[in-house]
Design a protein around this motif. Structure first.
Motif, PDB file in Angstrom:
ATOM      1  N   GLU A 160       0.788  -1.160   0.602  1.00 57.40           N
ATOM      2  CA  GLU A 160      -0.206  -0.294  -0.188  1.00 57.40           C
ATOM      3  C   GLU A 160       0.973   1.220   0.089  1.00 57.40           C
ATOM      4  O   GLU A 160       1.843   1.453   0.830  1.00 57.40           O
ATOM      5  CB  GLU A 160      -0.827  -0.373   0.957  1.00 57.40           C
ATOM      6  CG  GLU A 160      -2.015  -0.778   0.820  1.00 57.40           C
ATOM      7  CD  GLU A 160      -2.384  -0.934   0.006  1.00 57.40           C
ATOM      8  OE1 GLU A 160      -2.980   0.003  -0.084  1.00 57.40           O
ATOM      9  OE2 GLU A 160      -3.287  -2.311  -0.263  1.00 57.40           O
ATOM     10  N   ASN A 161       0.162   1.960  -0.240  1.00 59.03           N
ATOM     11  CA  ASN A 161       0.921   3.350  -0.199  1.00 59.03           C
ATOM     12  C   ASN A 161       0.901   4.101   0.777  1.00 59.03           C
ATOM     13  O   ASN A 161       0.449   4.262   1.804  1.00 59.03           O
ATOM     14  CB  ASN A 161       0.098   3.999  -1.092  1.00 59.03           C
ATOM     15  CG  ASN A 161       1.294   6.057  -1.047  1.00 59.03           C
ATOM     16  OD1 ASN A 161       2.482   5.966  -1.436  1.00 59.03           O
ATOM     17  ND2 ASN A 161       0.438   6.904  -1.893  1.00 59.03           N
TER      18      ASN A 161
ATOM     19  N   LYS B  90      -0.537  -1.573  -7.221  1.00 54.61           N
ATOM     20  CA  LYS B  90       0.590  -2.170  -5.717  1.00 54.61           C
ATOM     21  C   LYS B  90       2.206  -1.538  -5.786  1.00 54.61           C
ATOM     22  O   LYS B  90       2.220  -2.007  -4.307  1.00 54.61           O
ATOM     23  CB  LYS B  90      -0.484  -2.505  -4.936  1.00 54.61           C
ATOM     24  CG  LYS B  90      -1.859  -1.872  -5.215  1.00 54.61           C
ATOM     25  CD  LYS B  90      -2.552  -3.210  -4.106  1.00 54.61           C
ATOM     26  CE  LYS B  90      -3.912  -2.515  -3.652  1.00 54.61           C
ATOM     27  NZ  LYS B  90      -4.052  -2.983  -2.199  1.00 54.61           N
TER      28      LYS B  90
ATOM     29  N   ARG C 292       5.484   3.600  -8.598  1.00 57.51           N
ATOM     30  CA  ARG C 292       5.252   2.497  -8.644  1.00 57.51           C
ATOM     31  C   ARG C 292       4.262   2.249  -9.817  1.00 57.51           C
ATOM     32  O   ARG C 292       3.672   3.400 -10.714  1.00 57.51           O
ATOM     33  CB  ARG C 292       3.736   3.276  -7.543  1.00 57.51           C
ATOM     34  CG  ARG C 292       3.016   2.798  -6.751  1.00 57.51           C
ATOM     35  CD  ARG C 292       2.189   3.762  -6.001  1.00 57.51           C
ATOM     36  NE  ARG C 292       2.771   3.119  -4.683  1.00 57.51           N
ATOM     37  CZ  ARG C 292       2.200   2.002  -3.911  1.00 57.51           C
ATOM     38  NH1 ARG C 292       1.842   0.923  -4.380  1.00 57.51           N
ATOM     39  NH2 ARG C 292       2.927   2.411  -2.939  1.00 57.51           N
TER      40      ARG C 292
END
Length: 167
Positions: free
Chosen positions: A59-60, A81, A78
């Motif tokens: 996840e960010n 994900k 990125r």
């Protein structure tokens, strides 16, 4: 001006380790990853073997990105994900995972595949029952994440067996 090139290449989700190997082979040939997109990799000329590349599904998380920066890893980009990092090889080994972390990483990938596959399965069944013509497409699409899930689970089981051997 730095010489750059773009390569379009496809990897399935269960082939992330193969993708990482390929990116490191490119670095060994003097092409450092400097950008990512959907099936698109941008490289810049570097000294052969100058960088080690790693990728991870996560996840960010700005705190994690700061941590990676603190250990000398450069955030490249990125794609959904998947996060891509590179680190100068001269700074030593660059590994994101020990054995338990690899298993946890595979579990995160499996969870995502399960959700995508199940969603397509439910949509496909609902559309088939209500006689919408697209239900079959969703049912077919659901098979791909389920196949990928099987591949990821196989890798995970192999690592779990390896962990048992080392205990």
């Amino acid at each position: 001006m730095t010489e750059r090139k773009t390569v379009n290449k496809w990897f399935w989700v269960w082939e992330f380790d193969r993708e990482e190997r390929w990116l490191n082979e490119m670095a060994m040939q003097g092409w450092a990853l400097c950008g990512v997109g959907f099936c698109r990799y941008t490289f810049e000329r570097c000294e052969p073997g100058e960088y080690t590349v790693r990728l991870e599904m996560r996840e960010n998380d700005p705190d994690y990105l700061r941590f990676m920066e603190e250990i000398g890893a450069e955030y490249v980009g990125r794609m959904l994900k998947w996060i891509y990092f590179r680190k100068p090889a001269a700074e030593g080994a660059f590994e994101l995972f020990d054995l338990d972390a690899k298993i946890a990483h595979l579990s995160r990938i499996a969870k995502m595949l399960w959700v995508v596959g199940l969603a397509n399965l439910v949509i496909g069944v609902c559309n088939t029952i209500s006689l919408h013509g697209f239900g079959v497409i969703n049912l077919l699409v659901a098979t791909l994440p389920m196949y990928a899930l099987g591949r990821i689970e196989g890798k995970k089981e192999a690592l779990e067996q390896e962990r048992e051997v080392h205990e």
